[in-house]
Design a protein around this motif. Sequence first.
Motif, PDB file in Angstrom:
ATOM      1  N   TRP A  40       3.540   5.574  -5.847  1.00 52.80           N
ATOM      2  CA  TRP A  40       3.626   5.492  -7.204  1.00 52.80           C
ATOM      3  C   TRP A  40       2.557   6.601  -7.874  1.00 52.80           C
ATOM      4  O   TRP A  40       2.617   7.216  -8.758  1.00 52.80           O
ATOM      5  CB  TRP A  40       3.377   4.321  -7.685  1.00 52.80           C
ATOM      6  CG  TRP A  40       3.713   4.145  -9.068  1.00 52.80           C
ATOM      7  CD1 TRP A  40       4.861   3.728  -9.711  1.00 52.80           C
ATOM      8  CD2 TRP A  40       2.657   4.217 -10.181  1.00 52.80           C
ATOM      9  NE1 TRP A  40       4.636   3.729 -11.056  1.00 52.80           N
ATOM     10  CE2 TRP A  40       3.266   4.072 -11.352  1.00 52.80           C
ATOM     11  CE3 TRP A  40       1.365   4.544 -10.282  1.00 52.80           C
ATOM     12  CZ2 TRP A  40       2.788   4.004 -12.293  1.00 52.80           C
ATOM     13  CZ3 TRP A  40       0.702   4.487 -11.574  1.00 52.80           C
ATOM     14  CH2 TRP A  40       1.545   4.340 -12.628  1.00 52.80           C
ATOM     15  N   ARG A  41       1.325   6.556  -7.188  1.00 55.47           N
ATOM     16  CA  ARG A  41       0.166   7.523  -7.416  1.00 55.47           C
ATOM     17  C   ARG A  41       0.821   8.872  -7.544  1.00 55.47           C
ATOM     18  O   ARG A  41       0.534   9.679  -8.364  1.00 55.47           O
ATOM     19  CB  ARG A  41      -1.006   7.173  -6.611  1.00 55.47           C
ATOM     20  CG  ARG A  41      -1.816   6.077  -6.899  1.00 55.47           C
ATOM     21  CD  ARG A  41      -2.967   5.752  -5.797  1.00 55.47           C
ATOM     22  NE  ARG A  41      -3.692   4.827  -5.966  1.00 55.47           N
ATOM     23  CZ  ARG A  41      -5.051   4.995  -6.506  1.00 55.47           C
ATOM     24  NH1 ARG A  41      -5.366   6.097  -7.175  1.00 55.47           N
ATOM     25  NH2 ARG A  41      -5.875   3.962  -6.766  1.00 55.47           N
TER      26      ARG A  41
ATOM     27  N   HIS B 227       0.778  -1.094   0.120  1.00 56.11           N
ATOM     28  CA  HIS B 227      -0.091   0.002   0.034  1.00 56.11           C
ATOM     29  C   HIS B 227       1.067   1.159   0.095  1.00 56.11           C
ATOM     30  O   HIS B 227       0.625   2.299  -0.837  1.00 56.11           O
ATOM     31  CB  HIS B 227      -1.057  -0.020   1.060  1.00 56.11           C
ATOM     32  CG  HIS B 227      -1.948   1.260   1.442  1.00 56.11           C
ATOM     33  ND1 HIS B 227      -3.008   1.378   0.586  1.00 56.11           N
ATOM     34  CD2 HIS B 227      -1.760   2.286   2.188  1.00 56.11           C
ATOM     35  CE1 HIS B 227      -3.364   2.494   0.906  1.00 56.11           C
ATOM     36  NE2 HIS B 227      -2.646   3.138   1.648  1.00 56.11           N
ATOM     37  N   THR B 228       1.800   1.234   0.683  1.00 58.03           N
ATOM     38  CA  THR B 228       2.881   2.483   0.890  1.00 58.03           C
ATOM     39  C   THR B 228       3.406   2.502  -0.521  1.00 58.03           C
ATOM     40  O   THR B 228       3.307   3.695  -0.998  1.00 58.03           O
ATOM     41  CB  THR B 228       3.757   2.126   1.827  1.00 58.03           C
ATOM     42  OG1 THR B 228       3.198   2.019   3.237  1.00 58.03           O
ATOM     43  CG2 THR B 228       4.836   3.369   2.016  1.00 58.03           C
ATOM     44  N   ALA B 229       3.818   1.652  -1.033  1.00 55.40           N
ATOM     45  CA  ALA B 229       4.478   1.999  -2.474  1.00 55.40           C
ATOM     46  C   ALA B 229       3.374   2.295  -3.692  1.00 55.40           C
ATOM     47  O   ALA B 229       3.706   3.041  -4.496  1.00 55.40           O
ATOM     48  CB  ALA B 229       5.272   0.543  -3.019  1.00 55.40           C
ATOM     49  N   THR B 230       2.483   1.721  -3.342  1.00 50.69           N
ATOM     50  CA  THR B 230       1.153   2.109  -4.278  1.00 50.69           C
ATOM     51  C   THR B 230       0.930   3.798  -4.103  1.00 50.69           C
ATOM     52  O   THR B 230       0.500   4.442  -5.132  1.00 50.69           O
ATOM     53  CB  THR B 230      -0.149   1.257  -4.126  1.00 50.69           C
ATOM     54  OG1 THR B 230       0.301   0.162  -4.200  1.00 50.69           O
ATOM     55  CG2 THR B 230      -1.080   1.890  -5.103  1.00 50.69           C
TER      56      THR B 230
ATOM     57  N   ARG C 137       7.903   4.997 -14.091  1.00 49.23           N
ATOM     58  CA  ARG C 137       8.273   5.551 -13.077  1.00 49.23           C
ATOM     59  C   ARG C 137       8.390   4.318 -11.990  1.00 49.23           C
ATOM     60  O   ARG C 137       7.734   3.553 -12.148  1.00 49.23           O
ATOM     61  CB  ARG C 137       7.142   6.639 -12.563  1.00 49.23           C
ATOM     62  CG  ARG C 137       7.239   8.013 -12.897  1.00 49.23           C
ATOM     63  CD  ARG C 137       7.764   8.296 -14.016  1.00 49.23           C
ATOM     64  NE  ARG C 137       7.858   9.885 -14.502  1.00 49.23           N
ATOM     65  CZ  ARG C 137       8.315  10.446 -15.460  1.00 49.23           C
ATOM     66  NH1 ARG C 137       8.766   9.609 -16.472  1.00 49.23           N
ATOM     67  NH2 ARG C 137       8.323  11.828 -15.726  1.00 49.23           N
ATOM     68  N   LEU C 138       9.325   4.678 -11.078  1.00 52.41           N
ATOM     69  CA  LEU C 138       9.711   3.566 -10.055  1.00 52.41           C
ATOM     70  C   LEU C 138       9.156   3.916  -8.545  1.00 52.41           C
ATOM     71  O   LEU C 138       9.709   5.097  -8.258  1.00 52.41           O
ATOM     72  CB  LEU C 138      11.198   3.150 -10.113  1.00 52.41           C
ATOM     73  CG  LEU C 138      11.428   2.083  -9.295  1.00 52.41           C
ATOM     74  CD1 LEU C 138      10.883   0.614  -9.490  1.00 52.41           C
ATOM     75  CD2 LEU C 138      13.084   1.886  -9.440  1.00 52.41           C
ATOM     76  N   SER C 139       8.608   3.220  -7.884  1.00 51.80           N
ATOM     77  CA  SER C 139       8.269   3.357  -6.823  1.00 51.80           C
ATOM     78  C   SER C 139       8.963   2.084  -5.640  1.00 51.80           C
ATOM     79  O   SER C 139       8.596   0.754  -6.273  1.00 51.80           O
ATOM     80  CB  SER C 139       6.794   3.443  -6.360  1.00 51.80           C
ATOM     81  OG  SER C 139       6.344   3.464  -4.987  1.00 51.80           O
TER      82      SER C 139
END
Length: 452
Positions: free
Chosen positions: A166-167, A160-163, A426-428
């Motif tokens: 990224w958003r 969730h944190t990475a999502t 893009r990278l998260s």
Amino acid sequence: MEQLSALFRAISSAFAGEGLHFGCLSRNKLVITGLDLILEPLTSPGVMAAKLWLPFGSALDPTGQRGAHELLASLLSRGCGPYNHCELADLVEGCGAGLRCDAQEDGLLLSLHSTVEEAERLLPLLAWMVHDPHLQPDQVALERNLTLQTLQRQREDPFHTATVAWRELVFGSGGYAHDPLGVECDLKAIKREHLLPLAQRLPVQGNVLALAGSMPEQMQERILEMQGFRDWPHSPEKRERLIPLYGTQLSRDTIRVESMDTEQVVLMLGQATVPSGHPDDLVMRLLQCHLGTGMSSLLFRRLREEYGVAYEVAVHYPQLAGPAPFVMLASTGVERAKLTLCLLLQTWEELSQNTLTQADLQLACAKFIGQVAYSRQTCSQRAERRVQLRAMGLNDDYDQRCVQAVRTITPEKVKTTCQHRLKQPRLSLCGPTSSLRELERVWLEQNQPVSF
């Protein structure tokens, strides 16, 4: 080979069972002032599903009120029309039915599942939820606290944190930049008076109601006579549809890192692409099947079977009215994170440089057709898809047309689409700080590896 054979048998069986429905989709359509009604009679064991779509999703959250539409959605079923929140719950549960409302990026989806015998008693609830929600202050406070608790729990989830990161990286401050649940700092400040204007605009042109399953004769006329629908607010003129500012790639940054004290690293690589119904959308769906659907997918074979570096792999490509994210994601251990990132970058680059084999393309087509068939198995699935298509301005037979069109897509078409749509990934990253530093260095050295 056995798995592939089983897949084709399943697809053939599914379409054999669905064939009558594909050829005999109900065209019953009625406009009740601001409401577009779709009926799809199906043979079912006395059950019916109703889906009401309202074109006001989290992408239209006001500035400083991210999460407002999700909060509003949770309140619609907490008292409406002649029922307070306790009476409403007793009525629905006493009928053995299900009633809920969910906020998505593009709209609010009200869902009712019930038996045919109780349908006429319960269907008016959908209308009352739209034009007469109570929005009591105590219920607003309760739902806001529950949502805040959910957000706090999600902060512990690296996916969730990475999502979220990224958003924000891709969509900036646009409508798709936040989760429909909202943002904690904004939610704390949302009060009843902020929700009232959002609720007042719900009963307008663009609402779509679909019913699927067993239903009595003359259902259209019965709905017109039901309380709630009989009093549905009249919209004499077609109002201008609110179009959110999606915002894509507003920042020059190409990477976002979020530190978390965990033993795993989550990687998300992708970019915003096209909305549903776009000419390139079908190709992107085939790519999703090729890369991330099933154990025969490229990412599963490469990251799990060949190198054994990933716990989970997937491709995220939702159906949206705006530019949909196309994201490859993986979770891995700290010691294998660098190799995982390199494999993701290699896979992304290959999409634009190499041509899919005919066998890979045929397998992706088979998976796509299977997904279409499997997504039409229940009354609820059918009703939801009907409102989704109508809300996005697509034909009712859009899925059937896609099943035919997908067979005409060539490997060259896939390669050309990748070259056009997948140019600026893009990278998260989310994981322990020490691992993130090394991964960030690898990314910056690549300097956006895909270029044309």
